[in-house]
Design an enzyme around this catalytic site. Structure first.
Site, mmCIF file in Angstrom:
data_model
loop_
_atom_site.group_PDB
_atom_site.id
_atom_site.type_symbol
_atom_site.label_atom_id
_atom_site.label_comp_id
_atom_site.label_asym_id
_atom_site.label_seq_id
_atom_site.Cartn_x
_atom_site.Cartn_y
_atom_site.Cartn_z
ATOM 1 N N VAL A 82 0.893 -1.350 -0.037
ATOM 2 C CA VAL A 82 0.113 0.008 -0.011
ATOM 3 C C VAL A 82 0.781 1.249 -0.002
ATOM 4 O O VAL A 82 1.875 1.277 1.015
ATOM 5 C CB VAL A 82 -1.041 0.029 1.082
ATOM 6 C CG1 VAL A 82 -1.802 1.209 1.288
ATOM 7 C CG2 VAL A 82 -1.893 -1.210 1.297
ATOM 8 N N LYS A 83 0.914 2.020 -1.048
ATOM 9 C CA LYS A 83 1.572 3.229 -1.068
ATOM 10 C C LYS A 83 0.799 4.456 -0.436
ATOM 11 O O LYS A 83 -0.216 4.909 -0.888
ATOM 12 C CB LYS A 83 1.928 3.484 -2.756
ATOM 13 C CG LYS A 83 2.787 4.463 -3.117
ATOM 14 C CD LYS A 83 2.956 4.421 -4.574
ATOM 15 C CE LYS A 83 4.124 5.359 -5.010
ATOM 16 N NZ LYS A 83 4.175 5.387 -6.654
ATOM 17 N N ILE A 84 1.578 5.166 0.438
ATOM 18 C CA ILE A 84 1.034 6.172 1.319
ATOM 19 C C ILE A 84 1.676 7.473 1.242
ATOM 20 O O ILE A 84 3.014 7.594 1.084
ATOM 21 C CB ILE A 84 0.772 5.612 2.760
ATOM 22 C CG1 ILE A 84 -0.103 4.518 2.805
ATOM 23 C CG2 ILE A 84 0.316 6.720 3.546
ATOM 24 C CD1 ILE A 84 -0.065 3.799 3.857
#
Length: 217
Positions: A82-84
């Site tokens: 998951v890219k945040i």
């Protein structure tokens, strides 16, 4: 050094996978939109091609939104990361998702402090943007080098993804600075294996081989 492809183009990914050079893929909604594809469908398609980490970015701005999106995205395939974004809310989301054993990639890192905070929050990966720093006269490679020193000094397991790679020199300097990974646009990949002297050397070889064959016959 590991190579990630910064793309959502399936044909591009398949082409480079055949070379054994793809350790993972990074994407974002903008990249996928350019492909005219559905976000979830394209991420799942990429995950079916690539066995390594595939970064898929949240679009929420609050921690609650990011956490909810992150859980949903992570459920799409086992190799999703998951890219945040690097914000206060992003740090909270990173910490919570890490507690749930969901891998994260904190993106848009521009300072050593940001990288340290993301690692401390439990980020699996941090992505310093080299090209964008160079655009404003800063030194993106020094940031990578300094981040590597910080991670080593304090025993963080977080890996550095050198992002916003614009040219061959960015890749080479990132590797020398100690980046664990470089995420590379498909458009610059040929420059990594092509060289004029290689091309001319092959042409000379083929001409000489042709002359030899003529002599033998």
């Amino acid at each position: 050094m590991k190579f990630f492809l910064d793309t959502a183009n399936l044909e591009e990914i398949k082409r480079i996978v055949k070379l054994g050079l793809v350790d993972g893929v990074t994407t974002n909604p903008s990249i996928i939109a350019k492909e005219g594809a559905d976000f979830k469908t394209r991420i799942q398609e990429i995950c079916s091609i690539v066995s390594g980490p595939v970064s898929a970015e949240v679009i929420g701005l609050t921690a609650e939104e990011m956490i909810q999106e992150g859980r949903e995205i992570a459920s799409w395939a086992e190799n999703i990361v998951v890219k945040i974004p690097m914000t206060e809310a992003g740090l909270e989301a990173t910490y919570q998702l890490t507690q749930e054993n969901i891998k994260t990639n904190v993106t848009l890192i521009f300072t050593e402090a940001q990288g340290l905070m993301a690692a401390k929050a439990g980020a699996t990966y941090i992505s310093p943007f080299i090209g964008r720093l160079d655009d404003i006269g800063a030194d993106g490679i020094s940031l990578v080098k300094n981040l590597k020193g910080v991670l080593q000094a304090y025993g963080f397991e977080t890996e550095i993804i050198a992002a916003s790679i614009r040219n061959l020199d960015h890749l080479v300097q990132s590797s020398l600075a100690g980046a664990h990974i470089a995420t590379i646009p498909g458009s610059i990949l040929p420059s990594l294996w092509n060289h004029p002297l290689t091309t001319s050397g092959i042409e000379t070889f083929m001409k000489d081989w042709g002359k030899l064959q003529g002599t033998v016959s």
